[in-house]
Design an enzyme around this catalytic site. Sequence first.
Site, mmCIF file in Angstrom:
data_model
loop_
_atom_site.group_PDB
_atom_site.id
_atom_site.type_symbol
_atom_site.label_atom_id
_atom_site.label_comp_id
_atom_site.label_asym_id
_atom_site.label_seq_id
_atom_site.Cartn_x
_atom_site.Cartn_y
_atom_site.Cartn_z
ATOM 1 N N VAL A 400 0.820 -1.206 0.000
ATOM 2 C CA VAL A 400 0.000 0.000 0.000
ATOM 3 C C VAL A 400 0.858 1.262 0.000
ATOM 4 C CG1 VAL A 400 -1.939 -1.155 1.115
ATOM 5 C CG2 VAL A 400 -0.247 0.011 2.524
ATOM 6 N N ASP A 401 2.079 1.200 0.510
ATOM 7 C CA ASP A 401 2.950 2.369 0.541
ATOM 8 C C ASP A 401 3.302 2.805 -0.880
ATOM 9 O OD1 ASP A 401 4.292 4.367 1.826
ATOM 10 O OD2 ASP A 401 5.912 3.124 2.590
ATOM 11 N N ASP A 402 3.830 1.883 -1.684
ATOM 12 C CA ASP A 402 4.109 2.197 -3.086
ATOM 13 C C ASP A 402 2.851 2.657 -3.805
ATOM 14 O OD1 ASP A 402 6.948 1.300 -4.389
ATOM 15 O OD2 ASP A 402 6.547 0.207 -2.551
ATOM 16 N N ARG A 473 0.990 7.777 4.931
ATOM 17 C CA ARG A 473 1.020 7.869 3.467
ATOM 18 C C ARG A 473 -0.359 7.569 2.877
ATOM 19 N NH1 ARG A 473 5.702 8.701 3.717
ATOM 20 N NH2 ARG A 473 6.631 6.645 3.664
#
Length: 666
Positions: A400-402, A473
């Site tokens: 999920v960060d990318d 993020r």
Amino acid sequence: MRYRAEWPRMDRMRLPLGAGRDVAVEPPLGQAIEAALDAVLSEQRADGHWVYELEADATIPAEYVLLLHYLGEPADAELESKIARYLRRTQGAHGGWPLFHDGGYDPSASVKAYFALKMIGDPPDAPHMARARAAILAHGGAERSNVFTRMLLALYGEVPWDAVPAMPVEIALLPGWFPFHIAKVSYWTRTVMVPLLVLGSLRPRARNPRAVGVAELFVAPPSRMGLAPRAPHQGRLWFAFFRAVEAQLRRLEPRVPARLRRRAIEEAAAFVRARLNGEHGLGAIFPAMVNAVQMLDVLGVPRDHPENIAARRAIDRLLVDRGDEAYCQPCFSPVWDTALMCHALIETGLPAARDAAMRGLDWLLPLQILERDGDWGLRRPGLRPGGWAFQYENAYYPDVDDTAVVAMAMHRADPVRYAAAVARAQEWVVGMQSRCGGWGAFEADNTQRYLNNIPFADHGALLDPPTADVSARCLSMLAQLAPGAPAGRGAPAGRALSWLLRNQEKDGSWYGRWGVNYIYGTWSALCALGVCGLETQARPVARAVAWLTAIQNPDGGWGEDGDSYRLDYDGWRPAPSTPSQTAWALLGLMAVGAADTPAVRRGIAWLIDGQRGDGLWDEPQHTATGFERVFYLRYHGYARYFPLWALARYRNLRGGGAHRLAGLGM
């Protein structure tokens, strides 16, 4: 310099900026941005993406050497000599090897590096080898090695298998409701552990054609080596319970029916083979790739079988040859590098930079995973995939960060052109939110913390629970895509905001799980709070701004090292300033309206003063985190795009007359 013909003189140019005003750019700032931009544009790949070296510690190149000798492959003398030079150069002043730049002695890294150098041919009486051996023995010997090093030593016959925690391969047959199940651990644990279950069951022996051993690294005879003691992060009662369970498993192991064991091995092997991921490798991470190759080997898969060829090729693709020395990366980071670079380029506002960013985003677009339900789907059945992985290809394990970073860049660059991709990413990220309101990187609700007390988990990184940096993020993305969304307390963004505020540290900072450390976490959180509309007068923001200001180094920069993850951490400890951490602090402060402050002006001056003649910055430090206290990373791209981004953001705010750029999640 590239693209120079497209640019007017930057010391007198006037740029259209975010607040709609034109401004004359001061020469030092403008020239710094120009030089950095020129450098990174020259590094863009022909197809539009960026990828930089991703460096860890001595462990990965040492394990690469030991894998080749485990398999009995013909030695590549030239490559081995280059890796040996790398290992010798990274040896610490203490005689052993650290986990991060200028870090303290680490037992496992030191044992593996010594073993690899001896395997390559360095004589044990060479000065650097004698210093390493003395350091290892002075710190309790190879007996102090962690579980993964003990497993490697057992595969080489250096220690008995009784020194390795029992992990029966029958775990692969356990039902999903069982307290210990492979679905209850993180993606990296799963891909590393499952092939290890097969290896631990069949207990192969390294071919080791040179018959090299490291018995001299043990204080006591290695044949009498027992199990490792409780790790500092493990609770006494939980550990005692699991150690008792382990003892029973050892007693039962000889009585397991052969048919059941064969079935378990087949199940574990099937799991791995379904996820081999071609030449990108199992999980697209080095430790899992190595274990997969060793598993295929012990199962008798021929060397010329397509699976074996691809799995072996995946490891060699990670090699970095610098001419005089070489090392092996833990994985590739093209999606992360490209997405962050696109943010920095868009920030500059220059046509050449925007064109390059659009090429990068177009490269990212087809990498969105839209068809494959990865392992995350076990906890989120029915959720449509829509994320991006960190690497070139890793369809089972997007994060999920990318995904949030890519979606924010696409939305910022062209919300119409990328509308479908951004909407699908938003749907997937929202679906991956944990019940508490936060996000883990790869899994939802991966919070079975009792599992970090099993003897196998002496590294303390078995799980992927929600963290402040990743959660921030995701909140940033939701607030950028839908301004006002955090106001809905029961909505995903509102729940995320509440979770983030609850997890602020007492000193005003936030913990950074994937970057070192509190500077990274605080930058991430302030970006989220800023796009949610909180400014410097809000108490959580004011506390964070005060903390960042207080820890600024006398030289004007910011720095922090891996010791900040110590379990006995009791407050800020100074560390040398670094370009990436200085940029994070600046971006965090500017996100909440603190751009026109002495701290920011001093930080910007530090970046400009430290810029090299080629437009880039030196950063030998490891400023990213694989696993706290165990594994650190040095992204070679961090000292490129983050300083450029911070300088461009500062110019935009100063020139536009605004105290912060509204509506941007990063």
